[in-house]
Design an enzyme around this catalytic site. Structure first.
Site, PDB file in Angstrom:
ATOM      1  N   CYS A 337       0.799  -1.230   0.000  1.00 50.67           N
ATOM      2  CA  CYS A 337       0.000   0.000   0.000  1.00 50.67           C
ATOM      3  C   CYS A 337       0.837   1.289   0.000  1.00 50.67           C
ATOM      4  O   CYS A 337       0.450   2.275  -0.619  1.00 50.67           O
ATOM      5  CB  CYS A 337      -0.905   0.042   1.221  1.00 50.67           C
ATOM      6  SG  CYS A 337      -1.419  -1.556   1.830  1.00 50.67           S
ATOM      7  N   LYS A 467     -15.228  -5.506   4.562  1.00 51.06           N
ATOM      8  CA  LYS A 467     -14.583  -6.167   3.427  1.00 51.06           C
ATOM      9  C   LYS A 467     -15.437  -7.295   2.867  1.00 51.06           C
ATOM     10  O   LYS A 467     -16.353  -7.793   3.525  1.00 51.06           O
ATOM     11  CB  LYS A 467     -13.222  -6.728   3.834  1.00 51.06           C
ATOM     12  CG  LYS A 467     -13.333  -7.866   4.824  1.00 51.06           C
ATOM     13  CD  LYS A 467     -12.032  -8.646   4.918  1.00 51.06           C
ATOM     14  CE  LYS A 467     -12.146  -9.711   6.011  1.00 51.06           C
ATOM     15  NZ  LYS A 467     -11.030 -10.610   6.055  1.00 51.06           N
TER      16      LYS A 467
HETATM   17 ZN   LIG Z   1      -3.108  -2.529   0.555  1.00 55.79          ZN
END
Ligand SMILES: [Zn+2]
Ligand SMILES: [Zn+2]
Length: 638
Positions: A337, A467
């Site tokens: 990320c 999620k």
């Molecule tokens: Zn990620």
């Protein structure tokens, strides 16, 4: 005599004399139900079917065909195995715990003198069968913890004593069958005669209470089913899984290996495995570009300070590898990320730039305990098909739908069915109610849009966002985690990401982490087992092998090989002076899709005779036609 009012699941109410057992109620309903009854649920609480009913209650008879019934059956079979082991080995072996697991159960034993081996399984099974045939009643007893401690101490069962000592209860329950007694909450089957079909499968080491500083126990694994037919079907599935085991096929097909010298859990890709992986990666790059993703690449190491900003240093440090160069600390990335956010922040973003979809085949390293490493499916270094979507809140709905459509397309190509799950807000979480509501709605809407059923795991989401998990089902009906779509409210905050909205003000973008195949390593492991090594033509690292019948055709065969390779086919040649049958067998073992057999006739006509690995022969064709034939079969994947 006083009476109790019983309410049954279908809503009917009946009266019985107090003290009637659940089993008697079942018999009163039907003999068949009584025969299948293995436990009861009284006001929602699981209990023995022989339990007496002393108050008004709701009663449900639990039968073997329910998950709860099957679990009780398997756990009772664990008791039966412990009884058999104690009967055979007496005080040489101590009992500990034996829970039901998927398809069976295990029981952990301690022994200083005896080491269990698979050769003994038959003898243990025979003793179990004997005890089952004796149809011993399984009886619950309750006693004070002091009496129970004394009882197990007398029997030399130190582990049971320790378990009871750790219980807060004043009274404990035991289950007795014949002269075997075990500490247990229950419930259990009414008698050992209910147990019909079981098989010991393996023995492994396990630490007492999972603590590596405590004693090493011996765990006997076994499988158990309500009848022999189901057991047999399960054993066949296991056998098939063994044949398809990707660790075995990986070696046989020479795809990859592990080296203790290099380090556990670190995959070494051999030429054919590396090619297979490259084909998948190329496929992924094409599919992502088609869907408006940008390919990006970040470094393997990032400064420790950055991992502190992201929160990984505080929350994920034990799973990370660190190093130091010139006094500067670095962390090897466990996730991709951070670089993606640096790219986002490299310029001022306007709402017109969004959504941004950064895709990276990102190799990450995560420290896994050596005990859990398993072939390609649990490793310490792996590559994810990872992307981060940064969008405006309004765009979230469409983005999630796009990802689920992507999943559908890709799973269809590999022939996988899959299951969907959503995990929602947990008790402890960050982010506003509005954030959670919007993100959860976006995920829900996208799920509904698929028209597929999905499961809701209430409160099971990460603290930083809801999620979706996608679990694929392979050819043996096993589930594997692949895609995940994770909303994240924390990283955009921590890295102060923003975009300029239509109103000219700064806004926070929404961030979604998502993978489609997940770990490429694990996915390849699953693919190997799913196809049993018979890869479809488009991903086969070797698509065809050119085989001559005699030396006479060697020069022509060489020429065909050169032509096919130059045309882009993944092709090998086998021009050894060996019998044709021998060469064909070898190509079969390697599971190469096509053998191109060249004899005098093919040489004269300028053709090849393709033979599929299934044994099917195709009409002879020119090498150029074979190239077209392969391209045609693979074109849907390009
Ligand atoms: Zn990620
Ligand atoms: Zn038990």
């Amino acid at each position: 005599m006083s009476r109790v009012h019983i309410e049954l699941p279908d809503g009917t109410r009946r009266d019985f004399p107090a003290g009637t057992t659940a089993l008697e109620v079942a018999r009163d309903i039907s003999e068949r139900l009584a025969r299948q009854a293995v436990a009861a649920r009284i006001d929602g609480q699981l209990t023995d079917v022989t339990a007496a009913l002393n108050r008004d209650c709701r009663l449900e008879i639990v039968t073997l065909d329910s998950p709860a019934g099957l679990e009780i059956y398997r756990h009772s079979t664990a008791h039966l195995m412990a009884q058999a082991v104690k009967t055979l080995f007496g005080r040489d072996v101590q009992v500990t715990i034996g829970p039901a697991i998927e398809n069976g159960f295990y029981y952990d034993f301690y022994s200083e003198t005896h080491k269990f081996t698979p050769e003994e399984f038959d003898a243990i099974e025979a003793k179990m069968a004997e005890l089952a045939a004796a149809d011993l009643p399984i009886r619950r007893e309750e006693m004070t913890r002091e009496s129970a401690i004394e009882l197990f101490r007398e029997q030399g069962e130190a582990y049971k004593v320790e378990l009871i000592e750790d219980l807060p209860n004043q009274t404990v329950s035991l289950y007795r069958q014949g002269d075997f007694v075990d500490l247990c909450r229950g419930p259990h089957l009414p008698s050992t005669g209910f147990i019909k079909a079981f098989k010991l499968t393996s023995v492994a080491g396990a630490y007492w209470r999972g603590d590596e500083n405590r004693a090493m126990l011996q765990r006997l694994y076994a499988t158990a089913f309500p009848d022999r037919k189901e057991l047999k079907a399960h054993l066949q599935r296991l056998e098939e899984a063994r044949k398809r085991d990707h660790r075995k096929l990986g070696r046989e097909l020479d795809l990859f290996s592990f080296s203790e010298e290099a380090g556990a859990g670190l995959v070494i890709w051999h030429p054919k495995g590396a090619l297979l992986r490259t084909i998948l990666e190329d496929f992924e790059r094409r599919e992502h570009l088609k869907r408006g993703y940008d390919i990006v690449m970040g470094p393997q190491l990032l400064r420790t300070d950055l991992w502190k900003t992201s929160g990984h240093y505080d929350n994920y440090r034990e799973n990370m590898y660190f190093t130091e160069v010139e006094g500067q600390g670095y962390g090897i990335k466990p996730m991709n990320c951070l670089s993606h956010m640096i790219i986002y922040k490299s310029q001022i973003r306007s709402y017109r730039d969004l959504p941004l979809r950064f895709f990276e085949l990102g190799t990450v390293h995560r420290h896994e305990k050596s005990g859990v490493l398993h072939g390609l499916t649990r490793v310490r270094g792996f590559t994810q098909d990872d992307a981060h979507i940064l969008c405006t809140p309004d765009q979230l709905d469409g983005e999630i739908k796009g990802v689920l459509q992507f999943v559908r397309d890709v799973m269809g190509i590999f022939g996988f069915a899959y299951e969907l799950e959503i995990s929602t807000r947990p008790a402890k979480s960050i982010g506003s109610d509005q954030d959670w509501e919007r993100a959860t709605n976006a995920l829900m809407n996208a799920l509904k849009d698929t028209g597929l059923p999905f499961e809701v795991n209430e409160g099971d989401g990460a603290f930083y966002g809801p999620k979706i998990d996608v679990k694929l089902k392979d050819a043996l009906d096993r589930r594997w985690q692949c895609a995940t779509i994770q909303c994240d409210f924390t990283l955009p905050e921590r890295f102060d990401l923003s975009f300029v909205g239509a109103d000219g003000e700064k806004h926070r973008p929404v961030m979604v982490h998502r993978v489609i195949l997940g770990s490429i390593e694990r996915f390849i492991g699953v693919l190997i087992e799913h196809y049993a090594g018979n890869f479809p033509l488009w991903i086969s690292p070797v698509q065809a092998v050119v085989v001559n019948v005699t030396d006479n055709q060697a020069a022509y065969a060489q020429q065909v090989f050169n032509e096919l390779r130059a045309a882009g086919l993944r092709v090998r040649q086998d021009l050894r002076n060996e019998k044709l049958g021998f060469k064909i067998r070898e190509a079969q073992v390697e599971k190469i899709p096509y053998m191109l057999v060249i004899g005098d006739k093919e040489m004269e006509q300028g053709t090849v005779a393709p033979r599929h690995r299934s044994g099917k022969m195709l009409d002879a064709m020119s090498p150029a036609d074979f190239v077209r034939f392969v391209d045609d079969e693979c074109k849907n994947y390009h």
